[in-house]
Design an enzyme around this catalytic site. Sequence first.
Site, PDB file in Angstrom:
ATOM      1  N   ARG A 194     -38.862  17.389 -52.259  1.00  0.00           N
ATOM      2  CA  ARG A 194     -39.078  16.042 -51.737  1.00  0.00           C
ATOM      3  C   ARG A 194     -39.771  15.117 -52.731  1.00  0.00           C
ATOM      4  O   ARG A 194     -39.432  13.929 -52.812  1.00  0.00           O
ATOM      5  CB  ARG A 194     -39.897  16.124 -50.442  1.00  0.00           C
ATOM      6  CG  ARG A 194     -39.132  16.768 -49.320  1.00  0.00           C
ATOM      7  CD  ARG A 194     -39.995  17.001 -48.103  1.00  0.00           C
ATOM      8  NE  ARG A 194     -39.183  17.535 -47.003  1.00  0.00           N
ATOM      9  CZ  ARG A 194     -39.670  17.879 -45.835  1.00  0.00           C
ATOM     10  NH1 ARG A 194     -40.973  17.770 -45.592  1.00  0.00           N
ATOM     11  NH2 ARG A 194     -38.887  18.340 -44.883  1.00  0.00           N
ATOM     12  N   GLY A 216     -50.337  21.341 -30.727  1.00  0.00           N
ATOM     13  CA  GLY A 216     -49.018  21.396 -31.341  1.00  0.00           C
ATOM     14  C   GLY A 216     -48.652  22.843 -31.594  1.00  0.00           C
ATOM     15  O   GLY A 216     -49.124  23.758 -30.911  1.00  0.00           O
ATOM     16  N   LEU A 217     -47.833  23.074 -32.620  1.00  0.00           N
ATOM     17  CA  LEU A 217     -47.388  24.446 -32.858  1.00  0.00           C
ATOM     18  C   LEU A 217     -48.550  25.379 -33.177  1.00  0.00           C
ATOM     19  O   LEU A 217     -48.637  26.481 -32.638  1.00  0.00           O
ATOM     20  CB  LEU A 217     -46.360  24.465 -33.989  1.00  0.00           C
ATOM     21  CG  LEU A 217     -44.967  23.966 -33.610  1.00  0.00           C
ATOM     22  CD1 LEU A 217     -44.028  24.107 -34.790  1.00  0.00           C
ATOM     23  CD2 LEU A 217     -44.418  24.726 -32.409  1.00  0.00           C
ATOM     24  N   GLU A 273     -51.450  21.894 -40.317  1.00  0.00           N
ATOM     25  CA  GLU A 273     -51.560  20.816 -41.306  1.00  0.00           C
ATOM     26  C   GLU A 273     -52.986  20.343 -41.498  1.00  0.00           C
ATOM     27  O   GLU A 273     -53.299  19.701 -42.508  1.00  0.00           O
ATOM     28  CB  GLU A 273     -50.677  19.634 -40.874  1.00  0.00           C
ATOM     29  CG  GLU A 273     -50.506  18.560 -41.924  1.00  0.00           C
ATOM     30  CD  GLU A 273     -49.648  17.394 -41.465  1.00  0.00           C
ATOM     31  OE1 GLU A 273     -49.494  16.425 -42.252  1.00  0.00           O
ATOM     32  OE2 GLU A 273     -49.123  17.434 -40.335  1.00  0.00           O
ATOM     33  N   GLY A 310     -51.985  24.926 -32.688  1.00  0.00           N
ATOM     34  CA  GLY A 310     -52.963  25.009 -31.614  1.00  0.00           C
ATOM     35  C   GLY A 310     -52.399  25.582 -30.331  1.00  0.00           C
ATOM     36  O   GLY A 310     -53.047  26.398 -29.660  1.00  0.00           O
ATOM     37  N   HIS A 358     -41.687  11.596 -47.981  1.00  0.00           N
ATOM     38  CA  HIS A 358     -40.388  12.175 -47.621  1.00  0.00           C
ATOM     39  C   HIS A 358     -39.278  11.241 -48.081  1.00  0.00           C
ATOM     40  O   HIS A 358     -39.309  10.046 -47.798  1.00  0.00           O
ATOM     41  CB  HIS A 358     -40.316  12.375 -46.101  1.00  0.00           C
ATOM     42  CG  HIS A 358     -39.238  13.305 -45.656  1.00  0.00           C
ATOM     43  ND1 HIS A 358     -37.894  13.015 -45.830  1.00  0.00           N
ATOM     44  CD2 HIS A 358     -39.278  14.516 -45.044  1.00  0.00           C
ATOM     45  CE1 HIS A 358     -37.174  14.000 -45.341  1.00  0.00           C
ATOM     46  NE2 HIS A 358     -37.985  14.931 -44.854  1.00  0.00           N
ATOM     47  N   HIS A 407     -45.127  11.156 -45.049  1.00  0.00           N
ATOM     48  CA  HIS A 407     -44.675  12.112 -44.040  1.00  0.00           C
ATOM     49  C   HIS A 407     -45.710  13.188 -43.733  1.00  0.00           C
ATOM     50  O   HIS A 407     -46.079  13.397 -42.584  1.00  0.00           O
ATOM     51  CB  HIS A 407     -43.384  12.754 -44.528  1.00  0.00           C
ATOM     52  CG  HIS A 407     -42.832  13.797 -43.607  1.00  0.00           C
ATOM     53  ND1 HIS A 407     -42.527  13.537 -42.283  1.00  0.00           N
ATOM     54  CD2 HIS A 407     -42.528  15.104 -43.811  1.00  0.00           C
ATOM     55  CE1 HIS A 407     -42.062  14.625 -41.715  1.00  0.00           C
ATOM     56  NE2 HIS A 407     -42.061  15.596 -42.607  1.00  0.00           N
ATOM     57  N   SER A 425     -33.864  13.832 -41.091  1.00  0.00           N
ATOM     58  CA  SER A 425     -34.140  15.192 -41.544  1.00  0.00           C
ATOM     59  C   SER A 425     -33.628  15.474 -42.955  1.00  0.00           C
ATOM     60  O   SER A 425     -32.541  15.032 -43.352  1.00  0.00           O
ATOM     61  CB  SER A 425     -33.496  16.195 -40.581  1.00  0.00           C
ATOM     62  OG  SER A 425     -33.528  17.498 -41.117  1.00  0.00           O
TER      63      SER A 425
END
Length: 642
Positions: free
Chosen positions: A331, A42-43, A430, A45, A266, A406, A284
């Site tokens: 949130r 993902g972002l 995360e 890795g 969320h 979330h 969102s």
Amino acid sequence: MDLQSKAPAGDIETRWSRHKFNMKLVNPANRHKYNVIVVGTGLAGGALAATLGEQGYNVKAFCYQDSPRRAHSIAAQGGINSAKNYPNDGDSVFRLFYDTVKGGDFRARESNVYRLAEVSVNIIDQCVSQGVPFAREYGGLLANRSFGGAQVSRTFYARGQTGQQLLLGAYQSLSKQIDAGTVEMFPRTEMLELIKVDGKARGIVTRNMVSGEIESHLADVVVLCTGGYGNVFFLSTNAMGCNATATWRAHRHGALFANPCYTQIHPTCIPVSGENQSKLTLMSESLRNDGRVWVPKKKEDIQKSPADIPEEDRYYYLERIYPSFGNLVPRDIASRRAKEMCDQGLGVGPEVDGERRGVYLDFGDAVQRLGKKAVEERYGNLFEMYERITGEDPYTTPMRIYPATHYTMGGLWVDYNLESTISGLFVGGEANFSDHGANRLGASALMQGLSDGYFVLPATVANYLATAEKVEIDQSHPEVQAAVQSVRDRMEKLLSINGERSVDSFHRELGKIIWGYCGMARTKEGLETAIEKVKALRAEFWKNVRVLGGSEELNVSLEKAGRVADFLELGELMCRDALMRSESCGGHFREESQTEEGEAKRDDENYQFVGAWEWQGEEQEQVLHKEALEFEYVKPSQRSYK
């Protein structure tokens, strides 16, 4: 175990730059001698694998999807925070740092959070240079919008598909290195075990998800960027394949698991529609910029069409309770207030299990004020997605939303270098616990993932490689063979049970337990009940689960079984962590610990620490270790958004 954060001392503004200067480097001519494993693309890795590959290291990257483009980072919608202060509305690196520490309810390490805010200004430049199509103002400058927990506009966005665009930026960089031969990509490959040799992480054991082949891969360092554990709840906004197996396998080898009870609910999700639903859909947080949240004031109006409820009979509860932040409160606060409204019988929408679990998110005022075209430019794809799922047009009928699981702020414990308690095992994004405390502010997940991947881990992993003794091992090493055999034994055990219940039935039941007792609100009695229920469910799982197919083939049932087995252990630890923490903070809300106004009530005297748990063995209670948190720059105070 004494947890050493390794955070540098001195002025917080210069800690990261001084720390980088003091770290060791690997000569460019020597980098090809080192092998790095990156699990997850993902972002975090994907950015890391691309960066290390471009620097000249030999990288093996693994993902269980058929392509890195399908990593769950793609699902992030609203934006990415950065303290560039383009709107000139008072933002700064320090304010982003302050908002993040406060938003996390003073349960994060100051040094890590400041570094995140500092690096955020570089992320946007990096992504723009990659061609990420951020929204722009009329004059061509990058646009910003507001998100919860802040009174400035610092969120850069690409309509409602920011995660997708950022991931494509990282993916094109990764693809370049795959083509160059510095990164070897292993799609449809799942990590099932960590290999440790002499106390150091030296590789992983994987299963080819198409052929079923079990393989071991060796390296000088291992980095896990495998996301969070939100699917322990079964119903969540995560992709159905998201799991915690990589981090949990590392945990069982000695990597401490920190703050597992810190999970984020969320507030802006499409409500549950039926018993057989398999996942939930996120709307969102950016929608709360222009959408107004309300419920009917009168219970007799809950079944009426919202168009038939006059303005004077609508309760805009967030605007009323929190006038300073209104609909853009963090949130955790927005989620609890939505639950409170529904608990009072003011929920809207169809009944599910005898309850109406929904509140309105209304764009009527925005359409009237800005015009439909302007609203469509900001949120058009989100509105289209909502209409496809619900059959309702949000331009004319208010959306119905309700909180859902979330993000997870807990994860493997890491020090300032993002290294776990296992030498040579680093954790990014995360998958680690480091930056968000007890509650993550919106648009900060993408910020952390790219910060770790592009800027932090490339420096700290290089420092490790430059200072660690390089010892060669091969596939015949006893620890490697033992790790491979443990994977085979585990799969054969799952396949041999031949019980009467499906894997999904266990997962669904586990999710109901965790959501019911360790979700938006928790109590001592409820958590004690949950622990016993999870233990009983886990015992039944290993006696009565039915896993179809075989191990040497494509077998989704076997994949799910391994992941659910890990969730059953993790779920109990979440409840134990929540039971231990007899205070309320951020996403962890103990009903016994709240203010007269129903807000979270912290206990800084007794709980101002990171709770990190050490695995002790099968059916053994884990041992708690504490990292004390000190606040030198942002003094803890009662969080207020009023």
